[in-house]
Design an enzyme around this catalytic site. Structure first.
Site, mmCIF file in Angstrom:
data_model
loop_
_atom_site.group_PDB
_atom_site.id
_atom_site.type_symbol
_atom_site.label_atom_id
_atom_site.label_comp_id
_atom_site.label_asym_id
_atom_site.label_seq_id
_atom_site.Cartn_x
_atom_site.Cartn_y
_atom_site.Cartn_z
ATOM 1 N N GLN A 178 24.849 -12.627 7.173
ATOM 2 C CA GLN A 178 23.809 -12.558 6.143
ATOM 3 C C GLN A 178 22.749 -13.634 6.326
ATOM 4 O O GLN A 178 21.584 -13.436 6.003
ATOM 5 C CB GLN A 178 24.442 -12.677 4.753
ATOM 6 C CG GLN A 178 25.358 -11.521 4.409
ATOM 7 C CD GLN A 178 24.688 -10.173 4.582
ATOM 8 O OE1 GLN A 178 23.759 -9.819 3.876
ATOM 9 N NE2 GLN A 178 25.162 -9.400 5.567
ATOM 10 N N HIS A 213 19.560 -12.674 8.158
ATOM 11 C CA HIS A 213 18.598 -11.786 7.513
ATOM 12 C C HIS A 213 17.280 -12.495 7.219
ATOM 13 O O HIS A 213 16.197 -11.960 7.460
ATOM 14 C CB HIS A 213 19.159 -11.270 6.181
ATOM 15 C CG HIS A 213 19.855 -9.954 6.295
ATOM 16 N ND1 HIS A 213 19.249 -8.813 6.744
ATOM 17 C CD2 HIS A 213 21.129 -9.599 6.001
ATOM 18 C CE1 HIS A 213 20.109 -7.805 6.732
ATOM 19 N NE2 HIS A 213 21.260 -8.267 6.281
ATOM 20 N N ASP A 219 27.726 -2.569 5.287
ATOM 21 C CA ASP A 219 26.298 -2.426 5.555
ATOM 22 C C ASP A 219 25.971 -1.119 6.263
ATOM 23 O O ASP A 219 24.914 -0.537 6.039
ATOM 24 C CB ASP A 219 25.812 -3.592 6.423
ATOM 25 C CG ASP A 219 25.186 -4.703 5.603
ATOM 26 O OD1 ASP A 219 25.087 -4.553 4.375
ATOM 27 O OD2 ASP A 219 24.805 -5.733 6.196
ATOM 28 N N GLU A 269 25.689 -10.682 -4.271
ATOM 29 C CA GLU A 269 25.419 -9.338 -3.740
ATOM 30 C C GLU A 269 26.652 -8.832 -2.986
ATOM 31 O O GLU A 269 27.155 -7.739 -3.250
ATOM 32 C CB GLU A 269 24.206 -9.413 -2.813
ATOM 33 C CG GLU A 269 23.840 -8.102 -2.147
ATOM 34 C CD GLU A 269 22.735 -8.282 -1.124
ATOM 35 O OE1 GLU A 269 22.104 -7.271 -0.774
ATOM 36 O OE2 GLU A 269 22.517 -9.417 -0.650
ATOM 37 N N HIS A 270 27.132 -9.615 -2.030
ATOM 38 C CA HIS A 270 28.333 -9.276 -1.260
ATOM 39 C C HIS A 270 29.414 -10.317 -1.531
ATOM 40 O O HIS A 270 29.132 -11.516 -1.542
ATOM 41 C CB HIS A 270 28.046 -9.272 0.241
ATOM 42 C CG HIS A 270 26.889 -8.428 0.655
ATOM 43 N ND1 HIS A 270 25.623 -8.949 0.866
ATOM 44 C CD2 HIS A 270 26.799 -7.103 0.889
ATOM 45 C CE1 HIS A 270 24.802 -7.971 1.221
ATOM 46 N NE2 HIS A 270 25.480 -6.841 1.244
ATOM 47 N N HIS A 274 11.184 12.250 -42.567
ATOM 48 C CA HIS A 274 12.450 12.583 -41.942
ATOM 49 C C HIS A 274 13.406 13.192 -42.980
ATOM 50 O O HIS A 274 14.068 14.201 -42.730
ATOM 51 C CB HIS A 274 13.113 11.327 -41.352
ATOM 52 C CG HIS A 274 12.525 10.877 -40.061
ATOM 53 N ND1 HIS A 274 11.214 10.494 -39.935
ATOM 54 C CD2 HIS A 274 13.089 10.742 -38.816
ATOM 55 C CE1 HIS A 274 10.990 10.125 -38.679
ATOM 56 N NE2 HIS A 274 12.103 10.268 -37.980
ATOM 57 N N GLN A 287 0.816 -1.207 0.000
ATOM 58 C CA GLN A 287 0.000 0.000 0.000
ATOM 59 C C GLN A 287 0.856 1.267 0.000
ATOM 60 O O GLN A 287 0.491 2.279 -0.606
ATOM 61 C CB GLN A 287 -0.972 0.002 1.176
ATOM 62 C CG GLN A 287 -0.348 -0.047 2.557
ATOM 63 C CD GLN A 287 -0.131 -1.459 3.060
ATOM 64 O OE1 GLN A 287 0.012 -2.407 2.282
ATOM 65 N NE2 GLN A 287 -0.111 -1.617 4.378
#
Length: 427
Positions: free
Chosen positions: A251, A254, A353, A319-320, A412, A183
């Site tokens: 990680q 997470h 981080d 990612e890392h 053109h 939302q």
């Protein structure tokens, strides 16, 4: 953790999280409702999903002041220093406008312009992520974005987390709304009575936030469709097994779907890390989540040498990435695909981080093959500048017209030929 000793990386095919049709339909319904009913829909969903009866959607100055005062002084100082480091790093990324005059009076160039408005989504509810405020908003401010809006779901006390508001106060963000989920993304994309729409939405979130960003993309820009966190570590026998295990768990805690991977040239070292992971898991507050990540997604990849290790990393495109070898700078040139690269034994992933300066909003799910971390360039756009003199058009006009006519675009060709001296205009 699963051992891989034969070079088979089929597990990479399974790491993408596919949303169930029910979730996609739910997100589409939420977005439609917010577009139709505005603030009323936001308040109804906040009551339904967060159990909070909202009065005003916007956080007041008084609420911000009180929240900042509740944050420990040591944490406020850490936020302040981290914000400065992040700003210093991102100021070096700022692209420049430029023009150059070439032959025959032709001027070419580019104009760099900041986006007008950006929405930063900060996860919340049961968690507090002031770092996400800094990483999402500071590059936009450095780029020159005039309106930066922050949205975050309220906690059980009905307020956005104190640390989030403290970080926002530190960097001068005052337009903040206590709403989250799909939302909130809909409100940022299409606007409500209280929230004006923005041009781009950035920031991490859960599956529903990701699906909502995917749904509104095209009507508004987004940063990426982020998946679960990933860390890959290349380590040899010179590394500290306890340190490497701790980094893998940083990680793993997470999300159950987070992917911790160790790539090593030493089976003996890998076994030591595996033992350390199991030992440290027992002492981790988020042990249940981290254990699921380690057991279901964790990998120990044995390779013959560092070149093979680099080849594995380039296939993972993590990612890392930590390079914990005797000479990480020798491995670095072999790495082509990684979001953030940490060199040496003291460069633990959480340093990036929170504090070092580079952005922690980084491509996941292998998208580091073609994408970059969030940065200043994420919040600007380029306009091309073209100025042709009469001399230049007389010299090049026939070539331009021929090109256009070859493509079947007669209009053109004629638009150029009407400016040419002595030209025969077809038709």
């Amino acid at each position: 953790m699963e051992w891989i000793k034969d070079g088979n990386l089929d597990f990479l095919k399974k790491r993408k999280v596919e949303a169930k049709e029910e979730a996609q339909k739910s997100v589409a319904s939420i977005i439609s409702n917010v577009k139709t009913n505005g603030d009323a829909a936001l308040k109804a969903y906040t009551k339904q999903f967060d159990g909070i009866e909202l009065g005003s959607l916007r956080v007041s100055k008084e609420e911000m002041r009180e929240a900042v005062e509740r944050v420990p002084v040591a944490v406020r100082k850490a936020i302040q220093q981290a914000a400065q480091n992040i700003r210093d790093f991102h100021e070096k990324q700022m692209p420049a406008s430029w023009t150059e005059q070439v032959e025959h009076g032709v001027v070419l160039g580019q104009k760099v312009t900041a986006l007008d408005s950006v929405g930063v989504y900060v996860p919340g509810g049961t968690a507090c992520y002031p770092s996400s405020v800094l990483m999402g908003a500071i590059p936009a401010l450095v780029a020159g974005v005039k309106r930066v809006v922050l949205v975050s779901p309220p906690q059980k006390n009905g307020l956005i987390a104190d640390g989030v508001l403290a970080a926002a106060q530190e960097i001068g963000i005052h337009e903040i709304y206590q709403v989250g989920g799909a939302q909130a993304i809909a409100a940022l994309a299409y606007g409500t009575e209280s929230i004006q729409p923005v041009d781009k939405i950035v920031g991490p979130g859960n599956l529903y936030v990701m699906l909502a960003k995917k749904h509104v993309f095209g009507d508004v820009a987004i940063d990426s469709l982020a998946g679960p966190s990933e860390i890959a570590i290349v380590a040899d026998e010179t590394a500290n097994a306890a340190w490497i295990a701790a980094d893998l768990l940083s990680q793993a805690e997470h999300d159950r779907l987070s992917m911790p991977v160790l790539v090593t040239t030493s089976q003996q070292f890998g076994e030591l890390v595996e033992q350390e992971v199991n030992k440290q898991l027992q002492e981790l507050p988020r042990e249940e989540i981290a254990s699921a990540s380690v057991n279901d997604q964790g990998k120990l990849v044995l390779v013959a040498d560092l070149q093979e290790a680099a080849n594995v990393i380039n296939q993972i495109a993590p990612e890392h990435l930590e390079l914990a070898t005797v000479d990480p700078h020798a491995v670095l040139p072999m790495i082509h695909h990684a979001g953030a690269i940490f060199l040496g034994k003291y460069s633990s992933e959480p340093v990036g981080d929170y504090f070092a300066g580079p952005n922690h909003i980084i491509p996941t799910n292998g998208s580091a093959r073609y994408a970059s971390p969030l940065g200043v360039e994420s919040f600007v756009k380029r306009s091309s500048i073209i100025e042709y003199s009469n001399e230049a058009l007389q010299i090049n006009g026939q070539a331009i017209a021929a090109f256009a006519r070859f493509e079947g675009l007669e209009g053109h060709a004629r638009a150029v030929e009407k400016r040419l001296k002595g030209a025969v205009i077809h038709g």
